[in-house]
Design a protein around this motif. Sequence first.
Motif, PDB file in Angstrom:
ATOM      1  N   PRO A 234       7.878   6.597  -3.168  1.00  0.00           N
ATOM      2  CA  PRO A 234       6.436   6.449  -2.950  1.00  0.00           C
ATOM      3  C   PRO A 234       5.756   7.618  -2.246  1.00  0.00           C
TER       4      PRO A 234
ATOM      5  N   GLU B  82      -1.774   3.038  -6.825  1.00  0.00           N
ATOM      6  CA  GLU B  82      -0.917   1.841  -6.737  1.00  0.00           C
ATOM      7  C   GLU B  82       0.429   2.105  -7.389  1.00  0.00           C
ATOM      8  N   ALA B  83       0.432   2.761  -8.548  1.00  0.00           N
ATOM      9  CA  ALA B  83       1.687   3.070  -9.235  1.00  0.00           C
ATOM     10  C   ALA B  83       2.547   4.011  -8.396  1.00  0.00           C
TER      11      ALA B  83
ATOM     12  N   TRP C 136       3.050   9.842  -4.166  1.00  0.00           N
ATOM     13  CA  TRP C 136       1.695   9.830  -3.605  1.00  0.00           C
ATOM     14  C   TRP C 136       1.229  11.243  -3.286  1.00  0.00           C
TER      15      TRP C 136
ATOM     16  N   SER D 164       4.345  -1.093   5.145  1.00  0.00           N
ATOM     17  CA  SER D 164       5.561  -1.748   4.673  1.00  0.00           C
ATOM     18  C   SER D 164       6.722  -0.786   4.422  1.00  0.00           C
ATOM     19  N   ILE D 165       6.449   0.510   4.223  1.00  0.00           N
ATOM     20  CA  ILE D 165       7.553   1.403   3.833  1.00  0.00           C
ATOM     21  C   ILE D 165       7.907   2.493   4.835  1.00  0.00           C
TER      22      ILE D 165
ATOM     23  N   LEU E  12       2.513   4.432  -5.075  1.00  0.00           N
ATOM     24  CA  LEU E  12       2.974   3.798  -3.837  1.00  0.00           C
ATOM     25  C   LEU E  12       3.999   2.693  -4.073  1.00  0.00           C
ATOM     26  N   THR E  13       4.153   2.267  -5.309  1.00  0.00           N
ATOM     27  CA  THR E  13       5.178   1.255  -5.629  1.00  0.00           C
ATOM     28  C   THR E  13       6.304   1.858  -6.464  1.00  0.00           C
ATOM     29  N   SER E  14       6.339   3.181  -6.552  1.00  0.00           N
ATOM     30  CA  SER E  14       7.373   3.860  -7.338  1.00  0.00           C
ATOM     31  C   SER E  14       8.655   3.992  -6.514  1.00  0.00           C
TER      32      SER E  14
ATOM     33  N   GLU F 256      -1.761  -0.264   3.638  1.00  0.00           N
ATOM     34  CA  GLU F 256      -0.895  -1.417   3.393  1.00  0.00           C
ATOM     35  C   GLU F 256       0.484  -0.960   2.939  1.00  0.00           C
ATOM     36  N   ALA F 257       0.508   0.027   2.059  1.00  0.00           N
ATOM     37  CA  ALA F 257       1.789   0.538   1.573  1.00  0.00           C
ATOM     38  C   ALA F 257       2.573   1.202   2.706  1.00  0.00           C
TER      39      ALA F 257
END
Length: 200
Positions: free
Chosen positions: A85, A77-78, A89, A136-137, A80-82, A132-133
């Motif tokens: 990402p 999670e960290a 990852w 969105s990206i 993929l939200t960095s 999900e990540a």
Amino acid sequence: MAEPRRRRAATAEKVTRLLDVTEEIMLAEGYAAVSSRSVAARAEITAPLLHYYFATIDDLFVAVLRRRAEETLARTEAALTSPQPLGAWWELVSDPRGTGLTVEFVAAANHRPALRTEVGRVARELRRMQMEAMTSILGEYGLDLDDFPPALVTAAVQGLAFAVVADRAAGHDTAHEEATAAMTRLVARLEARRAGPPEE
């Protein structure tokens, strides 16, 4: 009141040590080397004491997996939200220790139904988070989701990392270093594209 607290702390320390030792054996010798005797000897306790904490070796495997899964989910999670990402990852999944344990858990799960259920649960949760990540990206990297659907990207990245670590651990000469280097270069180019031209 202080005495029970000391006992609980000592129990937690022993359990942590047993989980650590089991991971060490899995990474060094493979999951098949994990036994009551090998874990107890490495932890410098008796086998009956090991089974006081974990009734069966399956229970021990599941405890190791759950601890590792909790950490992996948080780190994923960290990543993929960095700010980068894909790069973060890829760095995470290509880590030999973490993915090496995954390789061993998957192999062990083929022979241990209790572990198979838990491995499946963790894999589904990780893949859900990854997809999900990516949904969105990926557009931010200039990738068309029709050409590069999240299911493809997540399977390709995770699958390459898994294959590279498995082949390296087995000593197979499958050009895994070249594959890792190529993916690292690709991810770096995608991150540069996402960042856009440097400000003047």
